[in-house]
Design a protein around this motif. Structure first.
Motif, PDB file in Angstrom:
ATOM      1  N   THR A  55       0.815  -1.217   0.000  1.00 19.75           N
ATOM      2  CA  THR A  55       0.000   0.000   0.000  1.00 19.75           C
ATOM      3  C   THR A  55       0.848   1.266   0.000  1.00 19.75           C
ATOM      4  O   THR A  55       0.361   2.323  -0.383  1.00 19.75           O
ATOM      5  N   LYS A  56       2.130   1.148   0.400  1.00 19.87           N
ATOM      6  CA  LYS A  56       3.031   2.305   0.398  1.00 19.87           C
ATOM      7  C   LYS A  56       3.760   2.453  -0.936  1.00 19.87           C
ATOM      8  O   LYS A  56       4.597   3.334  -1.090  1.00 19.87           O
ATOM      9  N   GLY A  57       3.462   1.561  -1.894  1.00 23.67           N
ATOM     10  CA  GLY A  57       4.104   1.624  -3.200  1.00 23.67           C
ATOM     11  C   GLY A  57       5.478   0.983  -3.244  1.00 23.67           C
ATOM     12  O   GLY A  57       6.187   1.106  -4.235  1.00 23.67           O
ATOM     13  N   GLN A  58       5.871   0.277  -2.172  1.00 24.33           N
ATOM     14  CA  GLN A  58       7.169  -0.387  -2.130  1.00 24.33           C
ATOM     15  C   GLN A  58       6.992  -1.859  -2.459  1.00 24.33           C
ATOM     16  O   GLN A  58       5.943  -2.451  -2.183  1.00 24.33           O
ATOM     17  N   CYS A  59       8.020  -2.448  -3.055  1.00 32.90           N
ATOM     18  CA  CYS A  59       7.972  -3.869  -3.378  1.00 32.90           C
ATOM     19  C   CYS A  59       8.199  -4.675  -2.101  1.00 32.90           C
ATOM     20  O   CYS A  59       9.122  -4.402  -1.340  1.00 32.90           O
ATOM     21  N   GLU A  60       7.330  -5.638  -1.879  1.00 30.33           N
ATOM     22  CA  GLU A  60       7.360  -6.447  -0.662  1.00 30.33           C
ATOM     23  C   GLU A  60       7.452  -7.916  -1.058  1.00 30.33           C
ATOM     24  O   GLU A  60       6.723  -8.370  -1.942  1.00 30.33           O
ATOM     25  N   ALA A  61       8.341  -8.656  -0.413  1.00 28.87           N
ATOM     26  CA  ALA A  61       8.521 -10.081  -0.701  1.00 28.87           C
ATOM     27  C   ALA A  61       7.234 -10.837  -0.400  1.00 28.87           C
ATOM     28  O   ALA A  61       6.515 -10.504   0.539  1.00 28.87           O
ATOM     29  N   GLN A  62       6.974 -11.868  -1.185  1.00 26.07           N
ATOM     30  CA  GLN A  62       5.790 -12.694  -1.006  1.00 26.07           C
ATOM     31  C   GLN A  62       6.206 -14.104  -0.608  1.00 26.07           C
ATOM     32  O   GLN A  62       7.050 -14.707  -1.266  1.00 26.07           O
ATOM     33  N   CYS A  63       5.622 -14.604   0.454  1.00 25.72           N
ATOM     34  CA  CYS A  63       5.854 -15.978   0.893  1.00 25.72           C
ATOM     35  C   CYS A  63       4.533 -16.721   0.743  1.00 25.72           C
ATOM     36  O   CYS A  63       3.575 -16.430   1.473  1.00 25.72           O
ATOM     37  N   GLU A  64       4.503 -17.633  -0.200  1.00 22.89           N
ATOM     38  CA  GLU A  64       3.276 -18.333  -0.579  1.00 22.89           C
ATOM     39  C   GLU A  64       2.564 -18.961   0.618  1.00 22.89           C
ATOM     40  O   GLU A  64       1.355 -18.910   0.721  1.00 22.89           O
ATOM     41  N   HIS A  65       3.324 -19.549   1.528  1.00 24.31           N
ATOM     42  CA  HIS A  65       2.724 -20.229   2.678  1.00 24.31           C
ATOM     43  C   HIS A  65       2.807 -19.402   3.956  1.00 24.31           C
ATOM     44  O   HIS A  65       2.517 -19.893   5.041  1.00 24.31           O
ATOM     45  N   GLY A  66       3.245 -18.150   3.858  1.00 24.13           N
ATOM     46  CA  GLY A  66       3.345 -17.269   5.012  1.00 24.13           C
ATOM     47  C   GLY A  66       4.527 -17.611   5.900  1.00 24.13           C
ATOM     48  O   GLY A  66       5.231 -18.597   5.686  1.00 24.13           O
ATOM     49  N   CYS A  67       4.747 -16.778   6.885  1.00 23.52           N
ATOM     50  CA  CYS A  67       5.801 -16.974   7.888  1.00 23.52           C
ATOM     51  C   CYS A  67       5.115 -16.842   9.243  1.00 23.52           C
ATOM     52  O   CYS A  67       4.902 -15.738   9.726  1.00 23.52           O
ATOM     53  N   LYS A  68       4.757 -17.963   9.845  1.00 26.98           N
ATOM     54  CA  LYS A  68       3.940 -17.965  11.065  1.00 26.98           C
ATOM     55  C   LYS A  68       4.569 -17.169  12.205  1.00 26.98           C
ATOM     56  O   LYS A  68       3.910 -16.346  12.815  1.00 26.98           O
ATOM     57  N   HIS A  69       5.820 -17.434  12.513  1.00 26.53           N
ATOM     58  CA  HIS A  69       6.522 -16.731  13.597  1.00 26.53           C
ATOM     59  C   HIS A  69       7.802 -16.126  13.030  1.00 26.53           C
ATOM     60  O   HIS A  69       8.904 -16.428  13.485  1.00 26.53           O
TER      61      HIS A  69
END
Length: 178
Positions: A55-69
């Motif tokens: 939402t800030k217009g910055q590129c953010e890494a995507q983790c398909e299964h998320g990072c729980k902790h």
């Protein structure tokens, strides 16, 4: 018709490979180095593969299964918070099994952390070591003790136990009732 020469063949091959290399170069991603996850596609700057604009217009890494902790630091790459491990940071790290051991006497693994306990007659120090304590041995604690603000307090080795009425032995916790 012009005669075919070695120079002519070189000129034709050079033009074929140069144009295909240029076309390939135009469509491949090239890291810019100025901002993580930003790539240059020809003249355009966009998020690299595995990254999305936030939402800030910055590129953010995507983790398909998320990072729980933990947090996503690259495409499908998590950086786990202390006390957790695994590809998606969903596994508790058993710190008690690490070398060197974090506790001198007894170690109890907890979810995302651990607790140290000392044998009777010893007092738990802030660094996880156990110091001989006449005061602690005089308290007759079942699982050792710690000193909190000058006061000796007996300890229980798990969350399912609590100090009994005698403040020295550990008993099972009663289920919460209304």
């Amino acid at each position: 018709m012009q005669p075919f020469t070695l120079f002519g063949a070189f000129y034709i091959l050079h033009n074929i490979f140069s144009s295909s290399t240029e076309a390939y170069r135009h469509h491949r991603q090239v890291l810019t180095g100025t901002q993580p996850g930003v790539c240059r596609y020809g003249r355009r700057l966009e998020c690299c593969y595995g990254w999305m604009k936030n939402t800030k217009g910055q590129c953010e890494a995507q983790c398909e299964h998320g990072c729980k902790h933990g947090e996503c630091v690259g495409p499908n790459k998590c950086k786990c918070f202390p006390g957790y491990t695994g590809k998606t940071c969903n596994q508790d790290l058993n710190e008690c099994g690490l070398k060197p051991r974090p506790c001198e006497h007894r170690c109890m693994n907890t979810h995302g952390s651990y607790k140290c306990y000392c044998l009777n007659g010893y007092m738990l120090m802030s660094d996880g070591s156990c110091a001989n304590s006449r005061t602690c041995s005089l308290a007759h604690c079942q699982y050792g003790c710690e000193e909190v603000e000058g006061e000796i307090r007996c300890l229980c080795p798990s969350a399912g136990l609590q100090l009994g009425q005698d403040e020295r032995t550990c008993v099972g916790k009663l289920p919460f009732s209304r």
